[in-house]
Design a protein around this motif. Sequence first.
Motif, short mmCIF file in Angstrom:
data_model
loop_
_atom_site.label_atom_id
_atom_site.label_comp_id
_atom_site.label_asym_id
_atom_site.label_seq_id
_atom_site.Cartn_x
_atom_site.Cartn_y
_atom_site.Cartn_z
N PRO A 1 0.90 -1.33 0.03
CA PRO A 1 -0.09 -0.20 0.13
C PRO A 1 0.86 1.11 -0.09
O PRO A 1 0.56 2.33 -0.45
N TYR A 2 2.04 1.20 0.50
CA TYR A 2 3.01 2.12 0.62
C TYR A 2 3.98 2.29 -0.77
O TYR A 2 5.17 2.89 -0.56
N TRP A 3 3.65 1.68 -1.65
CA TRP A 3 4.39 1.81 -3.05
C TRP A 3 5.03 3.00 -3.14
O TRP A 3 6.10 3.38 -3.61
N ALA A 4 4.24 4.20 -3.21
CA ALA A 4 4.61 5.61 -3.74
C ALA A 4 5.64 5.88 -2.54
O ALA A 4 6.69 6.48 -3.18
N LEU A 5 5.55 5.78 -1.35
CA LEU A 5 6.34 6.29 -0.31
C LEU A 5 7.79 5.55 -0.46
O LEU A 5 8.79 6.28 -0.28
N HIS A 6 7.59 4.28 -0.63
CA HIS A 6 8.79 3.45 -0.87
C HIS A 6 9.47 3.80 -2.09
O HIS A 6 10.79 3.82 -2.04
N ALA A 7 8.76 4.30 -3.35
CA ALA A 7 9.38 4.36 -4.43
C ALA A 7 10.35 5.96 -4.24
O ALA A 7 11.30 6.02 -4.68
N GLU A 8 9.72 6.75 -3.59
CA GLU A 8 10.24 8.19 -3.23
C GLU A 8 11.41 8.10 -2.52
O GLU A 8 12.38 8.50 -2.79
N GLU A 9 11.59 7.06 -1.46
CA GLU A 9 12.46 6.79 -0.81
C GLU A 9 13.47 6.42 -1.45
O GLU A 9 14.80 6.56 -1.29
N ALA A 10 13.51 5.33 -2.23
CA ALA A 10 14.34 4.58 -3.00
C ALA A 10 14.94 5.47 -4.08
O ALA A 10 16.32 5.27 -4.17
N LEU A 11 14.35 6.31 -4.73
CA LEU A 11 14.63 7.33 -5.74
C LEU A 11 15.34 8.84 -5.32
O LEU A 11 15.62 9.41 -5.83
N GLY A 12 15.38 8.98 -3.79
CA GLY A 12 16.13 10.18 -3.58
C GLY A 12 15.62 10.58 -2.27
O GLY A 12 16.08 11.98 -1.75
N GLY A 13 14.57 9.95 -1.48
CA GLY A 13 14.29 10.51 -0.03
C GLY A 13 12.76 11.12 -0.16
O GLY A 13 12.30 11.68 -1.14
N VAL A 14 12.01 10.63 0.88
CA VAL A 14 10.51 11.04 1.12
C VAL A 14 10.53 12.49 1.21
O VAL A 14 10.99 12.87 2.32
N ALA A 15 9.81 13.45 0.84
CA ALA A 15 9.61 14.84 1.23
C ALA A 15 8.54 14.86 2.31
O ALA A 15 8.83 15.76 3.20
N VAL A 16 7.35 14.33 2.16
CA VAL A 16 6.39 14.37 3.18
C VAL A 16 6.17 12.90 3.47
O VAL A 16 5.45 12.18 2.77
N VAL A 17 6.13 12.91 5.17
CA VAL A 17 5.88 11.49 5.53
C VAL A 17 4.50 11.87 6.39
O VAL A 17 4.45 12.90 7.11
N PRO A 18 3.52 11.02 6.31
CA PRO A 18 2.36 11.04 7.21
C PRO A 18 2.75 11.43 8.64
O PRO A 18 3.55 10.29 9.17
N LYS A 19 2.09 12.31 9.42
CA LYS A 19 2.96 12.38 10.65
C LYS A 19 2.89 11.22 11.66
O LYS A 19 3.81 10.90 12.34
N PRO A 20 1.77 10.30 11.50
CA PRO A 20 1.88 9.26 12.62
C PRO A 20 2.90 8.49 12.15
O PRO A 20 3.25 7.55 13.16
N TYR A 21 3.59 8.24 10.90
CA TYR A 21 4.44 7.50 10.43
C TYR A 21 5.91 7.98 10.83
O TYR A 21 6.90 7.43 10.24
N GLU A 22 6.22 9.02 11.18
CA GLU A 22 7.45 9.83 10.94
C GLU A 22 8.27 9.03 11.78
O GLU A 22 9.79 9.11 11.57
N ARG A 23 8.18 8.09 12.77
CA ARG A 23 9.18 7.11 13.35
C ARG A 23 9.58 6.06 12.74
O ARG A 23 10.07 4.97 13.31
N GLY A 24 9.02 5.93 11.47
CA GLY A 24 9.21 4.93 10.81
C GLY A 24 10.52 4.74 10.06
O GLY A 24 11.41 5.67 10.51
N VAL A 25 10.85 4.05 9.26
CA VAL A 25 12.08 3.73 8.40
C VAL A 25 12.18 4.84 7.21
O VAL A 25 13.42 4.70 6.49
N TRP A 26 11.32 5.77 7.04
CA TRP A 26 11.48 6.59 5.91
C TRP A 26 12.60 7.33 5.70
O TRP A 26 13.05 8.21 6.72
N GLN A 27 13.49 7.53 4.71
CA GLN A 27 14.62 8.33 4.38
C GLN A 27 14.19 9.45 4.01
O GLN A 27 13.77 9.45 2.91
N ARG A 28 14.45 10.60 4.69
CA ARG A 28 13.82 12.09 4.28
C ARG A 28 14.86 12.47 3.11
O ARG A 28 16.02 12.08 3.28
N LYS A 29 14.49 13.40 2.50
CA LYS A 29 15.48 13.96 1.50
C LYS A 29 16.13 15.08 1.97
O LYS A 29 15.60 15.63 3.32
#
Length: 344
Positions: free
Chosen positions: A316-344
């Motif tokens: 379900p989070y394919w788009a966020l995972h794609a953004e992370e893999a291709l350069g970092g996520v710009a906006v993460v849903p606030k409840p998920y900020e403690r997750g593994v998302w790599q920010r730009k």
Amino acid sequence: MTDLFTPYELKGLTLKNRIVMPPMCQYAVDQEDGIPNNWHFVHYVSRAVGGTGFIIVEMTGIHPDGRITSRDTGLWDDSQIAAYRKITESVHENGAKIAIQLGHAGRKAVDAQPPVAPSAIPFDARSQTPQALSAEAVEALIADFREAARRAVEAGFDSVELHGAHGYLIHQFHSRLTNTREDEYGRDPALFGVRVTEAVREVLPAEMPLLMRISAKEYIEGGYDEAYALDICRRYKEAGVDMFHVSSGGEGPIGSNGGPHAGPAYQVQLAEYIRSGLQIPVIAVGRLESYEDAQSIVAGEQAELVAVGRGMLSDPYWALHAEEALGGVAVVPKPYERGVWQRK
């Protein structure tokens, strides 16, 4: 450079990125009333939370007997509107835009008694022989498409997509394999789709884009090729289609999944062919689970949008995972900020 995360505008529709969740039937309706339930709510809203820019709800029947099965959704009655509005409002709250695909299964409606079609030709040896539509019944179905589109607007959808692919009713009319009529709808295979398009366009706001899913090629002896599809699409564009969602197949032994030899991005050249031939925006689809493949299609200007079907069923989070893999996520849903998302 235009990339997968560049915003996109088409008429009054503004998308935050180029990622589309294409329509995929869930066969999850509780009863035969066609009303989406909690499964559908979670299914679509979770993809909005997951960063998808544009969600297209599964093929939704414009008539009870127009569904593939009785477990499919429908929009043939005003009483169904509220459940869709609940979905569209929550999708919007989570930053995505949403369309609905309206369709009629024609001879592929397995629970219809009997199914209907342009001509009395069964899909295969195991299928019922459909009843050939009378001229009056054709006109009634065109009106059903119009009314379903009106309900879609009332339900808060941002766009409507007509299903003219995969061997369903509109496709059945424009394919010589399934349309052997001797009236005007047989002499002009595009006419039914044109009149459906015109009728739907009448009830959509002027700024709302109208999409059409098209099979650009049939994988069967005697089936049509890309050049034939281009001519059909030209008629649909003139009638009011603003963007084509380009797939293939749906008739004969090879279905819309392209068969055993279909690999990643196997349909992209078809989308590019329609795009360049008609100078119209397109959605590319077909085994596009790879982040890099999706990125390259947009960057290479082969298509304006990229649809990720099976990949988004599994993630379900394919788009966020794609953004992370291709350069970092710009906006993460606030409840998920403690997750593994790599920010730009």
